[in-house]
Design a protein around this motif. Structure first.
Motif, PDB file in Angstrom:
ATOM      1  N   PHE A  92       8.504 -11.617  10.956  1.00 46.99           N
ATOM      2  CA  PHE A  92       8.859 -10.902   9.740  1.00 46.99           C
ATOM      3  C   PHE A  92       8.342  -9.467   9.767  1.00 46.99           C
ATOM      4  O   PHE A  92       7.235  -9.205  10.230  1.00 46.99           O
ATOM      5  CB  PHE A  92       8.255 -11.589   8.508  1.00 46.99           C
ATOM      6  N   ALA A  93       9.139  -8.550   9.224  1.00 43.87           N
ATOM      7  CA  ALA A  93       8.669  -7.208   8.885  1.00 43.87           C
ATOM      8  C   ALA A  93       8.080  -7.323   7.489  1.00 43.87           C
ATOM      9  O   ALA A  93       8.617  -8.009   6.625  1.00 43.87           O
ATOM     10  CB  ALA A  93       9.821  -6.218   8.908  1.00 43.87           C
ATOM     11  N   GLU A  94       6.958  -6.671   7.269  1.00 46.75           N
ATOM     12  CA  GLU A  94       6.263  -6.755   5.989  1.00 46.75           C
ATOM     13  C   GLU A  94       6.138  -5.362   5.385  1.00 46.75           C
ATOM     14  O   GLU A  94       5.595  -4.463   6.003  1.00 46.75           O
ATOM     15  CB  GLU A  94       4.878  -7.368   6.201  1.00 46.75           C
ATOM     16  N   LEU A  95       6.660  -5.181   4.173  1.00 50.40           N
ATOM     17  CA  LEU A  95       6.543  -3.940   3.412  1.00 50.40           C
ATOM     18  C   LEU A  95       5.711  -4.239   2.180  1.00 50.40           C
ATOM     19  O   LEU A  95       5.987  -5.208   1.467  1.00 50.40           O
ATOM     20  CB  LEU A  95       7.926  -3.430   3.009  1.00 50.40           C
ATOM     21  N   SER A  96       4.678  -3.437   1.915  1.00 54.24           N
ATOM     22  CA  SER A  96       3.758  -3.785   0.834  1.00 54.24           C
ATOM     23  C   SER A  96       3.261  -2.558   0.085  1.00 54.24           C
ATOM     24  O   SER A  96       3.348  -1.433   0.566  1.00 54.24           O
ATOM     25  CB  SER A  96       2.557  -4.538   1.415  1.00 54.24           C
ATOM     26  N   GLY A  97       2.717  -2.806  -1.088  1.00 51.36           N
ATOM     27  CA  GLY A  97       2.097  -1.775  -1.901  1.00 51.36           C
ATOM     28  C   GLY A  97       1.176  -2.410  -2.914  1.00 51.36           C
ATOM     29  O   GLY A  97       1.328  -3.575  -3.266  1.00 51.36           O
ATOM     30  N   GLY A  98       0.200  -1.648  -3.371  1.00 43.61           N
ATOM     31  CA  GLY A  98      -0.713  -2.201  -4.360  1.00 43.61           C
ATOM     32  C   GLY A  98      -1.904  -1.296  -4.604  1.00 43.61           C
ATOM     33  O   GLY A  98      -1.875  -0.093  -4.315  1.00 43.61           O
ATOM     34  N   THR A  99      -2.954  -1.891  -5.113  1.00 42.14           N
ATOM     35  CA  THR A  99      -4.170  -1.152  -5.428  1.00 42.14           C
ATOM     36  C   THR A  99      -5.390  -1.948  -4.985  1.00 42.14           C
ATOM     37  O   THR A  99      -5.327  -3.167  -4.803  1.00 42.14           O
ATOM     38  CB  THR A  99      -4.247  -0.826  -6.927  1.00 42.14           C
ATOM     39  N   VAL A 100      -6.485  -1.236  -4.817  1.00 42.66           N
ATOM     40  CA  VAL A 100      -7.756  -1.850  -4.431  1.00 42.66           C
ATOM     41  C   VAL A 100      -8.837  -1.250  -5.315  1.00 42.66           C
ATOM     42  O   VAL A 100      -8.967  -0.028  -5.410  1.00 42.66           O
ATOM     43  CB  VAL A 100      -8.113  -1.556  -2.948  1.00 42.66           C
ATOM     44  N   TRP A 101      -9.596  -2.112  -5.987  1.00 37.28           N
ATOM     45  CA  TRP A 101     -10.760  -1.632  -6.708  1.00 37.28           C
ATOM     46  C   TRP A 101     -11.924  -1.625  -5.731  1.00 37.28           C
ATOM     47  O   TRP A 101     -12.168  -2.613  -5.035  1.00 37.28           O
ATOM     48  CB  TRP A 101     -11.070  -2.547  -7.902  1.00 37.28           C
ATOM     49  N   VAL A 102     -12.625  -0.503  -5.640  1.00 47.77           N
ATOM     50  CA  VAL A 102     -13.722  -0.342  -4.680  1.00 47.77           C
ATOM     51  C   VAL A 102     -14.993   0.033  -5.426  1.00 47.77           C
ATOM     52  O   VAL A 102     -14.985   0.900  -6.298  1.00 47.77           O
ATOM     53  CB  VAL A 102     -13.390   0.758  -3.639  1.00 47.77           C
ATOM     54  N   SER A 103     -16.099  -0.614  -5.078  1.00 47.49           N
ATOM     55  CA  SER A 103     -17.413  -0.299  -5.614  1.00 47.49           C
ATOM     56  C   SER A 103     -18.347  -0.028  -4.439  1.00 47.49           C
ATOM     57  O   SER A 103     -18.470  -0.852  -3.530  1.00 47.49           O
ATOM     58  CB  SER A 103     -17.949  -1.468  -6.441  1.00 47.49           C
ATOM     59  N   GLU A 104     -19.003   1.126  -4.484  1.00 49.26           N
ATOM     60  CA  GLU A 104     -19.834   1.534  -3.347  1.00 49.26           C
ATOM     61  C   GLU A 104     -21.251   1.840  -3.810  1.00 49.26           C
ATOM     62  O   GLU A 104     -21.458   2.447  -4.854  1.00 49.26           O
ATOM     63  CB  GLU A 104     -19.202   2.782  -2.712  1.00 49.26           C
TER      64      GLU A 104
END
Length: 161
Positions: A92-104
């Motif tokens: 499969f070809a995979e196309l994606s999008g989204g968000t990531v919450w990051v805490s540093e």
């Protein structure tokens, strides 16, 4: 602009490769758990993956938790992704999008720093999934956090059920 043009051409090629996909439907909605390195998390993440319908190809989502740490520093993340799989049988070809919450958190020589926020991402890659059993993924993700933009390659390995 140069990177945008290349990314769009690559995505169009992936779409063309998987456009004629017809795959037998599974008995239940496909799900997976996989370990991912790179991509939409700082370095390492474990993610749960599920399609929206009873098909191997098509739309789905993934969500998980990521971590990268070292001496007196730690970065935690919560990636959430919506994707579309184009292909047939196991490839499969995979196309994606989204968000990531990051805490540093960084603690160097009595200089404590803490920060966090959202990182947006778009990705394109290849996924091998043989129904139930082994799942493998690889690709590249374009990430944007505020005024910063960067690319991150990724690879994942897991188990589909």
């Amino acid at each position: 602009m140069h990177y945008t043009r290349k990314a769009l051409l690559w995505l169009a090629g992936l779409y063309w490769l998987g456009a004629a996909a017809q795959v037998a439907s599974p008995a239940k909605v496909p799900q997976a758990i996989y370990f991912n390195a790179g991509g939409n998390s700082p370095l390492f993440s474990i993610q749960y993956d599920r399609r929206f319908t009873k098909q191997y190809a098509g739309a789905g989502f993934a969500a998980g938790a990521g971590y990268y740490g070292g001496f007196k520093s730690a970065t935690w993340s919560v990636p959430i992704t919506v994707y579309y799989l184009l292909g047939r049988q196991k490839h499969f070809a995979e196309l994606s999008g989204g968000t990531v919450w990051v805490s540093e958190r960084k603690d160097f020589w009595d200089d404590y720093q803490k920060g966090g926020g959202f990182v947006w991402h778009l990705g394109a890659g290849y996924r091998f999934q043989a129904g139930k059993g082994l799942i493998g993924r690889t690709g590249v993700a374009a990430l944007r956090a505020g005024k910063y933009q960067y690319w991150s390659a990724y690879a994942g390995l897991g188990f589909a059920f």
